[in-house]
Write a protein that holds these residues in place. Structure first.
Motif, mmCIF file in Angstrom:
data_model
loop_
_atom_site.group_PDB
_atom_site.id
_atom_site.type_symbol
_atom_site.label_atom_id
_atom_site.label_comp_id
_atom_site.label_asym_id
_atom_site.label_seq_id
_atom_site.Cartn_x
_atom_site.Cartn_y
_atom_site.Cartn_z
ATOM 1 N N ALA A 65 0.811 -1.223 0.000
ATOM 2 C CA ALA A 65 0.000 0.000 0.000
ATOM 3 C C ALA A 65 0.843 1.270 0.000
ATOM 4 C CB ALA A 65 -0.961 -0.003 1.190
ATOM 5 N N GLY A 66 1.866 1.301 -0.843
ATOM 6 C CA GLY A 66 2.700 2.486 -0.948
ATOM 7 C C GLY A 66 3.772 2.608 0.105
ATOM 8 N N MET A 67 3.825 1.681 1.037
ATOM 9 C CA MET A 67 4.855 1.695 2.075
ATOM 10 C C MET A 67 6.044 0.858 1.622
ATOM 11 S SD MET A 67 3.842 3.623 4.522
ATOM 12 C CE MET A 67 4.981 3.215 5.807
ATOM 13 N N PRO A 68 7.245 1.389 1.787
ATOM 14 C CA PRO A 68 8.432 0.635 1.370
ATOM 15 C C PRO A 68 8.771 -0.478 2.361
ATOM 16 C CG PRO A 68 9.079 2.670 2.432
ATOM 17 C CD PRO A 68 7.578 2.684 2.346
ATOM 18 N N SER A 69 9.672 -1.326 1.979
ATOM 19 C CA SER A 69 10.197 -2.347 2.880
ATOM 20 C C SER A 69 11.054 -1.657 3.932
ATOM 21 C CB SER A 69 11.023 -3.355 2.088
ATOM 22 O OG SER A 69 11.485 -4.379 2.931
ATOM 23 N N MET A 70 10.896 -2.090 5.195
ATOM 24 C CA MET A 70 11.614 -1.473 6.311
ATOM 25 C C MET A 70 12.095 -2.547 7.278
ATOM 26 S SD MET A 70 9.081 1.697 7.240
ATOM 27 C CE MET A 70 7.503 1.044 6.732
ATOM 28 N N ALA A 71 13.162 -2.218 8.018
ATOM 29 C CA ALA A 71 13.658 -3.103 9.065
ATOM 30 C C ALA A 71 14.241 -2.245 10.185
ATOM 31 C CB ALA A 71 14.710 -4.055 8.513
ATOM 32 N N LEU A 72 13.952 -2.615 11.406
ATOM 33 C CA LEU A 72 14.402 -1.875 12.581
ATOM 34 C C LEU A 72 15.605 -2.583 13.191
ATOM 35 C CD1 LEU A 72 13.370 0.556 14.318
ATOM 36 C CD2 LEU A 72 12.166 -1.131 15.714
ATOM 37 N N PHE A 73 16.656 -1.799 13.505
ATOM 38 C CA PHE A 73 17.844 -2.400 14.113
ATOM 39 C C PHE A 73 18.444 -1.499 15.172
ATOM 40 C CE2 PHE A 73 19.505 -0.006 10.522
ATOM 41 C CZ PHE A 73 20.741 0.482 10.931
ATOM 42 N N GLU A 74 19.314 -2.101 15.999
ATOM 43 C CA GLU A 74 19.956 -1.398 17.107
ATOM 44 C C GLU A 74 21.354 -0.941 16.700
ATOM 45 O OE1 GLU A 74 19.840 -3.855 20.633
ATOM 46 O OE2 GLU A 74 17.776 -4.478 20.189
ATOM 47 N N ASP A 75 21.751 0.242 17.199
ATOM 48 C CA ASP A 75 23.103 0.732 16.891
ATOM 49 C C ASP A 75 24.116 0.398 17.981
ATOM 50 O OD1 ASP A 75 22.599 2.627 18.904
ATOM 51 O OD2 ASP A 75 22.981 4.362 17.621
ATOM 52 N N GLY A 76 23.682 -0.223 19.071
ATOM 53 C CA GLY A 76 24.589 -0.567 20.162
ATOM 54 C C GLY A 76 24.948 0.611 21.055
ATOM 55 N N CYS A 77 24.385 1.773 20.756
ATOM 56 C CA CYS A 77 24.662 2.997 21.517
ATOM 57 C C CYS A 77 23.382 3.553 22.129
ATOM 58 C CB CYS A 77 25.301 4.042 20.613
ATOM 59 S SG CYS A 77 26.871 3.513 19.923
ATOM 60 N N GLY A 78 22.367 2.691 22.247
ATOM 61 C CA GLY A 78 21.121 3.091 22.883
ATOM 62 C C GLY A 78 20.003 3.483 21.941
ATOM 63 N N ASN A 79 20.225 3.329 20.621
ATOM 64 C CA ASN A 79 19.233 3.782 19.653
ATOM 65 C C ASN A 79 18.711 2.656 18.782
ATOM 66 O OD1 ASN A 79 19.544 6.717 20.097
ATOM 67 N ND2 ASN A 79 21.600 6.319 19.338
#
Length: 132
Positions: free
Chosen positions: A108-122
């Protein structure tokens, strides 16, 4: 015309953040200047395009509270783009990056996404660019 020049990401450890954003993600260090007991440390795209990302140390309790609240709720501090999310996901997983899930299926118009951690709290959101 006003343009975005630098965006900040709060980090709990600038040296650890530098190693992650440069050595793991592949950005290049653009500025590294002593600044009042910390560093004015920015990274940029390897090809020189785009906005600099300031790896900003958290020196205030309210910043730590804000970062932790976002992390605990699963909200990314910022998003990063790529052309091929599956390839980047595999490359980063091989380098030990902690993903919260595999890339989503675009819909529905939304791109592929993935959430990941940076190891610095984010948490960071990786978003695949869509063809116009």
């Amino acid at each position: 015309m006003i343009k975005i020049n630098i965006a900040s990401v709060l980090v709990d450890d600038q040296a650890k953040a530098e190693a992650f954003y440069v050595d793991v993600l592949g950005f290049v260090k653009k500025h590294d200047v002593p600044a009042g007991g910390a560093r004015w440390l920015t990274v940029a795209n390897a090809d020189g395009s785009g906005v600099e990302l300031l790896l900003e140390p958290m020196r205030y309790d309210f910043a730590k509270t804000y970062q932790k609240a976002l992390f605990d709720k699963g909200i990314p501090i910022t998003s990063l783009g790529c052309d091929d999310i599956r390839a980047e996901y595999e490359r980063l997983k091989a380098r030990g990056v902690a993903f919260r899930s595999e890339p989503s299926t675009p819909s529905a118009g939304m791109p592929s996404m993935a959430l990941f951690e940076d190891g610095c709290g984010n948490l960071l959101l990786l978003v695949e660019s869509q063809a116009d």
